[in-house]
Write a protein that holds these residues in place. Sequence first.
Motif, PDB file in Angstrom:
ATOM      1  N   TYR A   1       0.886  -1.155   0.000  1.00 20.91           N
ATOM      2  CA  TYR A   1       0.000   0.000   0.000  1.00 20.91           C
ATOM      3  C   TYR A   1       0.926   1.207   0.000  1.00 20.91           C
ATOM      4  N   VAL A   2       1.067   1.878  -1.133  1.00 24.55           N
ATOM      5  CA  VAL A   2       1.978   3.011  -1.238  1.00 24.55           C
ATOM      6  C   VAL A   2       1.233   4.300  -0.888  1.00 24.55           C
ATOM      7  N   ALA A   3       1.706   5.004   0.131  1.00 24.49           N
ATOM      8  CA  ALA A   3       1.105   6.272   0.545  1.00 24.49           C
ATOM      9  C   ALA A   3       1.766   7.391  -0.249  1.00 24.49           C
ATOM     10  N   PHE A   4       0.972   8.063  -1.060  1.00 26.62           N
ATOM     11  CA  PHE A   4       1.497   9.104  -1.954  1.00 26.62           C
ATOM     12  C   PHE A   4       0.908  10.457  -1.583  1.00 26.62           C
ATOM     13  N   SER A   5       1.769  11.436  -1.324  1.00 27.17           N
ATOM     14  CA  SER A   5       1.295  12.768  -0.925  1.00 27.17           C
ATOM     15  C   SER A   5       1.494  13.814  -2.007  1.00 27.17           C
ATOM     16  N   GLY A   6       2.309  13.484  -3.005  1.00 23.12           N
ATOM     17  CA  GLY A   6       2.649  14.456  -4.022  1.00 23.12           C
ATOM     18  C   GLY A   6       3.882  15.259  -3.670  1.00 23.12           C
ATOM     19  N   GLY A   7       4.426  15.017  -2.473  1.00 25.00           N
ATOM     20  CA  GLY A   7       5.651  15.681  -2.040  1.00 25.00           C
ATOM     21  C   GLY A   7       6.881  14.978  -2.584  1.00 25.00           C
TER      22      GLY A   7
ATOM     23  N   GLU B   1      -3.817   9.329   7.893  1.00 27.66           N
ATOM     24  CA  GLU B   1      -3.342   8.001   8.298  1.00 27.66           C
ATOM     25  C   GLU B   1      -4.476   6.984   8.382  1.00 27.66           C
ATOM     26  N   ILE B   2      -5.521   7.189   7.591  1.00 25.01           N
ATOM     27  CA  ILE B   2      -6.708   6.341   7.702  1.00 25.01           C
ATOM     28  C   ILE B   2      -6.650   5.098   6.823  1.00 25.01           C
ATOM     29  N   GLY B   3      -5.740   5.069   5.872  1.00 27.56           N
ATOM     30  CA  GLY B   3      -5.692   3.934   4.944  1.00 27.56           C
ATOM     31  C   GLY B   3      -4.656   2.889   5.318  1.00 27.56           C
ATOM     32  N   GLY B   4      -4.717   1.757   4.640  1.00 26.56           N
ATOM     33  CA  GLY B   4      -3.694   0.729   4.801  1.00 26.56           C
ATOM     34  C   GLY B   4      -3.874  -0.210   5.974  1.00 26.56           C
ATOM     35  N   LYS B   5      -5.091  -0.304   6.498  1.00 28.33           N
ATOM     36  CA  LYS B   5      -5.326  -1.197   7.634  1.00 28.33           C
ATOM     37  C   LYS B   5      -4.970  -2.639   7.268  1.00 28.33           C
TER      38      LYS B   5
ATOM     39  N   VAL C   1      13.640   0.940   9.377  1.00 28.29           N
ATOM     40  CA  VAL C   1      13.306   0.670   7.981  1.00 28.29           C
ATOM     41  C   VAL C   1      11.951  -0.022   7.905  1.00 28.29           C
ATOM     42  N   TYR C   2      11.739  -0.974   8.810  1.00 31.96           N
ATOM     43  CA  TYR C   2      10.501  -1.770   8.796  1.00 31.96           C
ATOM     44  C   TYR C   2      10.005  -1.905  10.225  1.00 31.96           C
ATOM     45  N   ASP C   3       8.747  -1.510  10.450  1.00 33.76           N
ATOM     46  CA  ASP C   3       8.238  -1.500  11.820  1.00 33.76           C
ATOM     47  C   ASP C   3       6.715  -1.592  11.819  1.00 33.76           C
ATOM     48  N   GLU C   4       6.153  -2.003  12.956  1.00 37.94           N
ATOM     49  CA  GLU C   4       4.698  -2.092  13.074  1.00 37.94           C
ATOM     50  C   GLU C   4       4.125  -0.789  13.617  1.00 37.94           C
ATOM     51  N   SER C   5       2.946  -0.432  13.140  1.00 36.42           N
ATOM     52  CA  SER C   5       2.256   0.763  13.610  1.00 36.42           C
ATOM     53  C   SER C   5       1.961   0.647  15.098  1.00 36.42           C
TER      54      SER C   5
ATOM     55  N   LYS D   1      -2.617  -2.473  15.152  1.00 31.93           N
ATOM     56  CA  LYS D   1      -1.932  -3.762  15.157  1.00 31.93           C
ATOM     57  C   LYS D   1      -2.110  -4.440  13.803  1.00 31.93           C
ATOM     58  N   GLY D   2      -1.024  -4.958  13.269  1.00 30.23           N
ATOM     59  CA  GLY D   2      -1.083  -5.641  11.987  1.00 30.23           C
ATOM     60  C   GLY D   2      -0.783  -4.749  10.799  1.00 30.23           C
ATOM     61  N   LYS D   3      -0.704  -3.448  11.041  1.00 32.06           N
ATOM     62  CA  LYS D   3      -0.352  -2.502   9.980  1.00 32.06           C
ATOM     63  C   LYS D   3       1.142  -2.237  10.073  1.00 32.06           C
ATOM     64  N   MET D   4       1.857  -2.526   8.984  1.00 36.42           N
ATOM     65  CA  MET D   4       3.306  -2.392   8.984  1.00 36.42           C
ATOM     66  C   MET D   4       3.727  -1.186   8.152  1.00 36.42           C
ATOM     67  N   PHE D   5       4.880  -0.629   8.508  1.00 38.95           N
ATOM     68  CA  PHE D   5       5.426   0.499   7.762  1.00 38.95           C
ATOM     69  C   PHE D   5       6.790   0.131   7.190  1.00 38.95           C
ATOM     70  N   LEU D   6       6.982   0.443   5.916  1.00 41.87           N
ATOM     71  CA  LEU D   6       8.291   0.287   5.282  1.00 41.87           C
ATOM     72  C   LEU D   6       8.766   1.668   4.875  1.00 41.87           C
ATOM     73  N   ASN D   7       9.962   2.035   5.351  1.00 39.97           N
ATOM     74  CA  ASN D   7      10.543   3.343   5.058  1.00 39.97           C
ATOM     75  C   ASN D   7      11.854   3.149   4.291  1.00 39.97           C
ATOM     76  N   PRO D   8      11.782   2.918   2.988  1.00 41.85           N
ATOM     77  CA  PRO D   8      12.977   2.563   2.215  1.00 41.85           C
ATOM     78  C   PRO D   8      14.028   3.651   2.089  1.00 41.85           C
ATOM     79  N   ILE D   9      13.656   4.932   2.267  1.00 44.02           N
ATOM     80  CA  ILE D   9      14.653   6.008   2.170  1.00 44.02           C
ATOM     81  C   ILE D   9      14.834   6.702   3.512  1.00 44.02           C
TER      82      ILE D   9
END
Length: 236
Positions: free
Chosen positions: A31-37, A112-116, A137-141, A145-153
């Motif tokens: 689930y890619v979160a895109f802000s336009g930034g 932050e409402i999406g990606g459950k 880099v990789y962590d749970e919200s 619970k069950g929502k993971m975050f990947l921060n590649p940069i």
Amino acid sequence: MLRETTLEGVIDKELVAIERIKQYEPEEGYYVAFSGGKDSIVVYDLVKRAGVKHDVHFNATTVDPPEVVKFIKTYYPEVDWIRPKKSMFQIIVKHMMLPTGNMRFCCHELKEIGGKGRTVVLGVRREESMRRRNRLVYDESKRQKGKMFLNPIVDWSEDEVWEYIHKYNLPYPCLYDEGYKRVGCIMCPLQNIKGRERDKERYPKYYNAYLLAIKRMLKKEKKLVNRLKMVIRQKK
């Protein structure tokens, strides 16, 4: 620099980021979160280059700069728009306060409402703030619970983000060329006073909508106070 020579050899941050994306790829896709930034532009491009399964989403906040809205519609028509049930101005009245740097209920309800239950790819970087300095880099919200975050940069600098954008000639919102360091919500409390004053002058309709929301908030507060006084009198 995205390519650095260290005692351990040459480190190519582009390749490292792509490998991170490949490493944590979930079966259902990202689930890619895109802000336009700028950061999300880079992350989305890296996800595409990694060749992994994904879907991309933009959480509209109702106070997004018109320039950013137009940019996304023009250059990223494939992005799925998620529209909130309530506007920024409605949730100000609901919470009976304006968002602050420490009380950003607006982010929780609008961005932050999406990606459950999914693995969400973000453009978060440690350099951005003290709050993000310890991001993994990789962590749970911590909220879902069950929502993971990947921060590649997560370990990239702002200069490296721009280096990547210019290297691949990626489009970006015009606001950056006009001196904006960030292109988030209009009147965002994370800006300094100068930034908020600039928004006030550039987007007077939004500024006036904030003022109207404050008036409604105060009117609601007055009604609650009067109701409370009435209850107290009845108990005496």
